[in-house]
Design a protein around this motif. Structure first.
Motif, PDB file in Angstrom:
ATOM      1  N   ARG A 128       0.865  -0.968  -0.098  1.00  0.00           N
ATOM      2  CA  ARG A 128       0.002   0.097  -0.003  1.00  0.00           C
ATOM      3  C   ARG A 128       0.957   1.356   0.133  1.00  0.00           C
ATOM      4  NH1 ARG A 128      -1.567   3.669   3.788  1.00  0.00           N
ATOM      5  NH2 ARG A 128      -3.824   4.515   3.652  1.00  0.00           N
ATOM      6  N   ILE A 129       0.417   2.326  -0.588  1.00  0.00           N
ATOM      7  CA  ILE A 129       1.198   3.758  -0.630  1.00  0.00           C
ATOM      8  C   ILE A 129       0.133   4.525  -0.439  1.00  0.00           C
ATOM      9  CG2 ILE A 129       0.976   3.752  -3.140  1.00  0.00           C
ATOM     10  CD1 ILE A 129       3.952   5.305  -2.955  1.00  0.00           C
ATOM     11  N   SER A 130       0.389   5.461   0.516  1.00  0.00           N
ATOM     12  CA  SER A 130      -0.643   6.660   0.766  1.00  0.00           C
ATOM     13  C   SER A 130      -0.512   7.589   0.018  1.00  0.00           C
ATOM     14  CB  SER A 130      -0.150   7.077   2.499  1.00  0.00           C
ATOM     15  OG  SER A 130       0.885   7.788   2.271  1.00  0.00           O
ATOM     16  N   SER A 131      -1.525   8.579   0.094  1.00  0.00           N
ATOM     17  CA  SER A 131      -1.415   9.628  -0.888  1.00  0.00           C
ATOM     18  C   SER A 131      -0.136  10.563  -0.606  1.00  0.00           C
ATOM     19  CB  SER A 131      -2.835  10.636  -0.677  1.00  0.00           C
ATOM     20  OG  SER A 131      -2.730  10.915   0.829  1.00  0.00           O
ATOM     21  N   SER A 132       0.527  10.493   0.403  1.00  0.00           N
ATOM     22  CA  SER A 132       1.539  11.391   0.805  1.00  0.00           C
ATOM     23  C   SER A 132       2.971  10.546   0.365  1.00  0.00           C
ATOM     24  CB  SER A 132       1.391  11.805   2.348  1.00  0.00           C
ATOM     25  OG  SER A 132       1.578  10.787   3.157  1.00  0.00           O
ATOM     26  N   GLY A 133       2.790   9.157   0.038  1.00  0.00           N
ATOM     27  CA  GLY A 133       3.949   8.374  -0.281  1.00  0.00           C
ATOM     28  C   GLY A 133       4.593   7.161   0.648  1.00  0.00           C
ATOM     29  N   SER A 134       3.745   7.158   1.861  1.00  0.00           N
ATOM     30  CA  SER A 134       4.126   6.347   2.994  1.00  0.00           C
ATOM     31  C   SER A 134       3.797   5.065   2.239  1.00  0.00           C
ATOM     32  CB  SER A 134       3.288   6.793   4.133  1.00  0.00           C
ATOM     33  OG  SER A 134       3.979   7.927   4.912  1.00  0.00           O
ATOM     34  N   THR A 135       4.586   4.004   2.866  1.00  0.00           N
ATOM     35  CA  THR A 135       4.590   2.693   1.988  1.00  0.00           C
ATOM     36  C   THR A 135       4.184   1.548   3.190  1.00  0.00           C
ATOM     37  OG1 THR A 135       6.765   2.310   2.014  1.00  0.00           O
ATOM     38  CG2 THR A 135       5.550   3.201   0.052  1.00  0.00           C
ATOM     39  N   PHE A 136       3.846   0.418   2.754  1.00  0.00           N
ATOM     40  CA  PHE A 136       3.593  -0.560   3.737  1.00  0.00           C
ATOM     41  C   PHE A 136       3.446  -1.855   2.787  1.00  0.00           C
ATOM     42  CE2 PHE A 136       2.297  -3.114   7.225  1.00  0.00           C
ATOM     43  CZ  PHE A 136       1.419  -3.997   6.922  1.00  0.00           C
ATOM     44  N   TYR A 137       4.209  -3.042   3.399  1.00  0.00           N
ATOM     45  CA  TYR A 137       4.370  -4.155   2.681  1.00  0.00           C
ATOM     46  C   TYR A 137       3.987  -5.245   3.537  1.00  0.00           C
ATOM     47  CZ  TYR A 137       7.184  -1.214  -0.365  1.00  0.00           C
ATOM     48  OH  TYR A 137       7.973  -0.111  -1.083  1.00  0.00           O
ATOM     49  N   ALA A 138       3.369  -6.392   2.721  1.00  0.00           N
ATOM     50  CA  ALA A 138       3.021  -7.547   3.602  1.00  0.00           C
ATOM     51  C   ALA A 138       4.507  -8.207   3.739  1.00  0.00           C
ATOM     52  CB  ALA A 138       2.254  -8.625   2.735  1.00  0.00           C
ATOM     53  N   ASP A 139       4.445  -8.961   4.812  1.00  0.00           N
ATOM     54  CA  ASP A 139       5.659  -9.665   4.979  1.00  0.00           C
ATOM     55  C   ASP A 139       6.062 -10.495   4.258  1.00  0.00           C
ATOM     56  OD1 ASP A 139       4.841 -10.360   8.726  1.00  0.00           O
ATOM     57  OD2 ASP A 139       5.696  -8.512   7.697  1.00  0.00           O
ATOM     58  N   SER A 140       5.549 -11.092   3.406  1.00  0.00           N
ATOM     59  CA  SER A 140       5.976 -12.029   2.349  1.00  0.00           C
ATOM     60  C   SER A 140       6.612 -11.306   1.279  1.00  0.00           C
ATOM     61  CB  SER A 140       4.826 -12.719   1.680  1.00  0.00           C
ATOM     62  OG  SER A 140       3.775 -11.924   1.078  1.00  0.00           O
ATOM     63  N   VAL A 141       6.502 -10.234   1.243  1.00  0.00           N
ATOM     64  CA  VAL A 141       7.140  -9.399   0.039  1.00  0.00           C
ATOM     65  C   VAL A 141       8.230  -8.321   0.489  1.00  0.00           C
ATOM     66  CG1 VAL A 141       5.156  -9.710  -1.649  1.00  0.00           C
ATOM     67  CG2 VAL A 141       5.501  -7.676  -0.381  1.00  0.00           C
ATOM     68  N   LYS A 142       8.334  -8.112   1.736  1.00  0.00           N
ATOM     69  CA  LYS A 142       9.126  -6.915   2.472  1.00  0.00           C
ATOM     70  C   LYS A 142      10.470  -7.441   1.929  1.00  0.00           C
ATOM     71  CE  LYS A 142       7.496  -5.857   6.327  1.00  0.00           C
ATOM     72  NZ  LYS A 142       7.226  -5.989   7.484  1.00  0.00           N
ATOM     73  N   GLY A 143      11.187  -6.323   1.372  1.00  0.00           N
ATOM     74  CA  GLY A 143      12.519  -6.425   1.097  1.00  0.00           C
ATOM     75  C   GLY A 143      12.733  -6.751  -0.411  1.00  0.00           C
ATOM     76  N   ARG A 144      11.673  -7.262  -0.852  1.00  0.00           N
ATOM     77  CA  ARG A 144      11.905  -7.596  -2.188  1.00  0.00           C
ATOM     78  C   ARG A 144      11.074  -6.484  -3.344  1.00  0.00           C
ATOM     79  NH1 ARG A 144      10.043 -12.481  -4.121  1.00  0.00           N
ATOM     80  NH2 ARG A 144       8.252 -12.491  -2.374  1.00  0.00           N
ATOM     81  N   PHE A 145       9.892  -6.245  -2.869  1.00  0.00           N
ATOM     82  CA  PHE A 145       8.966  -5.518  -3.700  1.00  0.00           C
ATOM     83  C   PHE A 145       9.250  -3.998  -3.453  1.00  0.00           C
ATOM     84  CE2 PHE A 145       5.509  -8.985  -4.942  1.00  0.00           C
ATOM     85  CZ  PHE A 145       6.642  -9.576  -5.371  1.00  0.00           C
ATOM     86  N   THR A 146       8.903  -3.069  -4.102  1.00  0.00           N
ATOM     87  CA  THR A 146       8.947  -1.642  -3.776  1.00  0.00           C
ATOM     88  C   THR A 146       7.711  -1.106  -4.635  1.00  0.00           C
ATOM     89  OG1 THR A 146      11.131  -1.635  -3.592  1.00  0.00           O
ATOM     90  CG2 THR A 146      10.289   0.445  -3.843  1.00  0.00           C
ATOM     91  N   ILE A 147       6.982  -0.239  -3.744  1.00  0.00           N
ATOM     92  CA  ILE A 147       5.650   0.300  -4.419  1.00  0.00           C
ATOM     93  C   ILE A 147       6.208   1.833  -4.558  1.00  0.00           C
ATOM     94  CG2 ILE A 147       4.756   0.776  -2.220  1.00  0.00           C
ATOM     95  CD1 ILE A 147       1.915   0.436  -3.537  1.00  0.00           C
ATOM     96  N   SER A 148       5.640   2.665  -5.567  1.00  0.00           N
ATOM     97  CA  SER A 148       5.769   4.045  -5.834  1.00  0.00           C
ATOM     98  C   SER A 148       4.544   4.598  -6.582  1.00  0.00           C
ATOM     99  CB  SER A 148       7.066   4.249  -6.616  1.00  0.00           C
ATOM    100  OG  SER A 148       7.275   3.684  -7.838  1.00  0.00           O
ATOM    101  N   ARG A 149       4.772   6.083  -6.651  1.00  0.00           N
ATOM    102  CA  ARG A 149       3.790   6.624  -7.412  1.00  0.00           C
ATOM    103  C   ARG A 149       4.219   7.776  -8.128  1.00  0.00           C
ATOM    104  NH1 ARG A 149      -0.954   7.341  -3.215  1.00  0.00           N
ATOM    105  NH2 ARG A 149      -1.917   8.466  -5.066  1.00  0.00           N
ATOM    106  N   ASP A 150       3.718   8.078  -9.105  1.00  0.00           N
ATOM    107  CA  ASP A 150       3.905   9.151  -9.981  1.00  0.00           C
ATOM    108  C   ASP A 150       2.618   9.883 -10.488  1.00  0.00           C
ATOM    109  OD1 ASP A 150       4.529  11.198 -12.038  1.00  0.00           O
ATOM    110  OD2 ASP A 150       5.938  10.196 -13.078  1.00  0.00           O
ATOM    111  N   ASN A 151       2.171  10.729  -9.552  1.00  0.00           N
ATOM    112  CA  ASN A 151       0.911  11.516  -9.646  1.00  0.00           C
ATOM    113  C   ASN A 151       0.747  12.359 -11.025  1.00  0.00           C
ATOM    114  OD1 ASN A 151       0.012  10.581  -7.222  1.00  0.00           O
ATOM    115  ND2 ASN A 151       0.742  12.255  -6.043  1.00  0.00           N
ATOM    116  N   ALA A 152       1.678  12.839 -11.454  1.00  0.00           N
ATOM    117  CA  ALA A 152       1.819  13.571 -12.550  1.00  0.00           C
ATOM    118  C   ALA A 152       1.168  12.616 -13.953  1.00  0.00           C
ATOM    119  CB  ALA A 152       3.188  14.064 -13.054  1.00  0.00           C
ATOM    120  N   LYS A 153       1.840  11.218 -13.791  1.00  0.00           N
ATOM    121  CA  LYS A 153       1.352  10.324 -14.743  1.00  0.00           C
ATOM    122  C   LYS A 153       0.201   9.546 -14.419  1.00  0.00           C
ATOM    123  CE  LYS A 153       6.211   9.847 -16.670  1.00  0.00           C
ATOM    124  NZ  LYS A 153       7.009   8.772 -16.758  1.00  0.00           N
ATOM    125  N   ASN A 154      -0.176   9.997 -13.123  1.00  0.00           N
ATOM    126  CA  ASN A 154      -1.496   9.150 -12.736  1.00  0.00           C
ATOM    127  C   ASN A 154      -1.350   7.766 -12.684  1.00  0.00           C
ATOM    128  OD1 ASN A 154      -4.138  10.072 -11.754  1.00  0.00           O
ATOM    129  ND2 ASN A 154      -5.186   9.343 -13.475  1.00  0.00           N
TER     130      ASN A 154
END
Length: 125
Positions: free
Chosen positions: A50-76
């Motif tokens: 999960r990524i918040s509107s302000s960019g804070s992130t949270f990961y399930a334990d099964s993917v922590k350290g391997r997956f990275t979530i990010s957002r580009d609001n300009a590109k929606n």
């Protein structure tokens, strides 16, 4: 019509990487927390990140350290970079907007809406 369009899935060998994209259609996603979910055959849909509107992130334990979530609001668009993939990561991956009760660690799919069609990720040698 408000929905997401997921892309970037495919077949990859164990240990490989993929980058998934989640493009919003019909609305601006900058005000929403966005979640990535996955569903393997015969299993329930589970939250990945999960990524918040302000960019804070949270990961399930099964993917922590391997997956990275990010957002580009300009590109929606929201992204999910997946590294060190394992066969157990094989699933259809979906993104959705948090429209229910918000929470920094909320990965309950029932609190999310505007689901897309998903993108298939297969990790196999």
């Amino acid at each position: 019509q408000l929905q997401f369009v997921e892309s970037g899935g495919g077949l990859v060998q164990p240990g490989g990487s993929l980058r998934l994209s989640c493009a919003a259609s019909g609305f601006t996603l900058r005000y929403y927390a966005i979640g990535w979910f996955r569903q393997a055959p015969g299993k329930e849909r589970e939250g990945v990140s999960r990524i918040s509107s302000s960019g804070s992130t949270f990961y399930a334990d099964s993917v922590k350290g391997r997956f990275t979530i990010s957002r580009d609001n300009a590109k929606n668009t929201v992204y999910l970079q997946m590294n060190s993939l394992k066969p157990e990561d094989t699933a259809i991956y979906y993104c959705a907007a948090e429209t229910g009760t918000p929470g920094w660690d909320n990965l309950n799919p029932y609190e999310y809406d505007y689901w897309g069609q998903g993108t298939q990720v297969t990790v196999s040698s």
